[in-house]
Design a protein around this motif. Structure first.
Motif, short mmCIF file in Angstrom:
data_model
loop_
_atom_site.label_atom_id
_atom_site.label_comp_id
_atom_site.label_asym_id
_atom_site.label_seq_id
_atom_site.Cartn_x
_atom_site.Cartn_y
_atom_site.Cartn_z
N SER A 181 12.76 9.62 -11.68
CA SER A 181 11.87 8.50 -11.98
C SER A 181 11.97 7.40 -10.93
CB SER A 181 12.19 7.92 -13.37
OG SER A 181 13.46 7.30 -13.40
N SER A 184 9.57 8.71 -8.23
CA SER A 184 8.36 9.41 -8.67
C SER A 184 7.07 8.80 -8.12
CB SER A 184 8.30 9.45 -10.20
OG SER A 184 8.25 8.14 -10.73
N LEU A 187 6.53 10.30 -4.51
CA LEU A 187 6.99 11.68 -4.47
C LEU A 187 5.85 12.68 -4.64
CD1 LEU A 187 9.24 13.95 -4.77
CD2 LEU A 187 9.29 13.35 -7.20
N LEU A 204 6.70 17.08 -15.81
CA LEU A 204 6.76 15.83 -15.05
C LEU A 204 5.34 15.31 -14.82
CD1 LEU A 204 9.36 17.10 -12.42
CD2 LEU A 204 9.85 15.63 -14.38
N VAL A 207 4.28 12.85 -11.92
CA VAL A 207 4.59 13.22 -10.53
C VAL A 207 3.43 14.03 -9.95
CG1 VAL A 207 6.16 14.50 -9.02
CG2 VAL A 207 7.08 13.20 -10.95
#
Length: 409
Positions: A181, A184, A187, A204, A207
């Motif tokens: 996190s 994220s 990312l 996720l 993300v």
């Protein structure tokens, strides 16, 4: 553009092949890429380091061995780089426009430390998820276990790589999600397979996830192109038939089905060729070629075989399948996510059972999908779908997008 690649190994294993080829390709198109790796032979320097430009080792033997022992008891790494290696890695992170993570488990770095270092430097991250490790509390290959979908704990497969004696998977699951996190918003996760990409998106949701299939490294592709194939229909010879098995660790029963291979060796005229370490097979009809790093030699050995087997239960892609097919060698694989990922995209169906493989080789026949195909046509289909240049271009697009977004933030 400055890219820092980080992977546990420099040239051993499928992830390393992909990471190192990307590193080399980036430099050829004018991108400044550095490659930081964890360890090589016996925890020390990789034999290939002197042949790779802009690469350096993160781990020391003491660090790697200590982490190995600690990990086998507790299931996570304790130590990160120290001294000059630590300073060099932190400086490389500082200078990078994008940090590209590959495999960061396996005894060389404390994952919370590296993610903290990247977050503190406010660097965009591309993370290629070569396996399930990002999603689990401990292991890299989940097999039939679904406990990672609910936070792990009471791990039923403590021997699954990387193995451990004590189970801290529930705690580590929470720690991974917490540290993910932290990065994220900056990312992009890349999966080599569509089924793993779907799992990443589901688990996720905040993300950015992309799908870029693994590919033939340039040296392997060049060796294939220089290896002239006979323009004849694919078939198994009625006399001697050479069967190929490739695995980093041939003694790993999750990747190599020993019972199947022993049954095949009992058939008349079957000769087994293996590429990899720790082969458990021996006999007059067994040729263990060991680990092969030279791509010309590897293409030569693969091309000398009549059929290749893929029996892994845990691979997320199966790079060895496209390497065999690129050499014009048909692949026999039972149904698995990795086999379907590669073969169905080429309009080749995996077989239903190991018994079917035995019968096909006993009768010297191949699945109907290989009928009327030549070795050359197999090779062409692989070059079109899994050539190295397209993958590099896709990664560069992701790098540029992240750099642009980071400048605007």
């Amino acid at each position: 553009m400055n890219i820092l690649q980080i992977n546990v190994c420099l040239d051993k294993g499928g992830a390393a092949k992909v990471a190192l080829d990307l590193h080399n390709n980036l430099q050829k198109i004018g991108v400044n890429s550095q490659f930081a790796y964890g360890w090589g032979v016996k925890g020390g320097k990789s034999d290939s380091e002197s042949n790779v430009k802009n690469c350096f080792r993160i781990g020391s033997k003491l660090q790697v061995i200590t982490n190995f022992v600690f990990h086998n008891f507790f299931g996570f790494d304790l130590f990160s780089p120290f001294g000059v290696r630590r300073s060099k890695l932190l400086e490389a992170i500082k200078m990078a426009d994008v940090v590209h993570l590959h495999v960061i488990h396996s005894y060389f770095i404390k994952f919370s430390w590296i993610l903290d270092a990247i977050a503190s430097a406010n660097k965009p991250v591309v993370w290629t998820s070569h396996d399930y490790w990002i999603l689990t509390g401990r292991c890299s290959s989940v097999g039939d276990c679904n406990k990672w979908q609910s936070g792990c704990g009471n791990c039923p497969n403590l021997s699954s790589y990387p193995a451990t004696f004590l189970d801290f998977s529930a705690t580590e699951f929470k720690r991974k999600r917490m540290y993910l996190s932290k990065i994220s918003s900056n990312l992009v996760l890349v999966s080599p397979s569509s089924f793993l990409a779907n799992e990443l998106k589901k688990e996720l949701p905040n993300v950015d996830v992309c799908h870029i299939p693994n590919w033939l490294d340039k040296n392997f592709e060049d060796a294939c192109r220089n290896n002239i194939l006979a323009n004849e229909l694919i078939k198994l010879p009625f006399g001697s038939v050479n069967v190929l098995v490739v695995s980093n660790n041939l003694d790993d029963t999750s990747k190599v089905n020993k019972e199947l291979i022993i049954s095949l060796l009992d058939l008349k005229g079957v000769f087994l060729h293996t590429i990899g370490k720790n082969s458990p097979f021996s006999g007059k009809n067994v040729f263990n070629h060991g680990e092969i790093t030279d791509r010309i030699e590897m293409v030569k050995v693969i091309s000398s075989c009549d059929v290749s087997l893929f029996t892994s239960k845990i691979d997320t892609f199966g790079l060895v399948m496209i390497e065999s097919l690129a050499c014009g060698v048909p692949v026999l694989a039972v149904k698995s996510k990795a086999a379907e990922e590669v073969l169905l995209g080429l309009n080749i169906k995996p077989v239903d059972s190991y018994a079917d493989i035995i019968e096909l080789i006993r009768s010297r026949t191949l699945p109907t999908e290989y009928i009327n195909k030549t070795r050359e046509s197999l090779q062409v289909s692989i070059f079109e779908r899994f050539g190295h240049s397209a993958a590099t271009e896709n990664y560069v697009k992701i790098y540029k997008r992240l750099i642009s977004a980071n400048k605007l933030s």
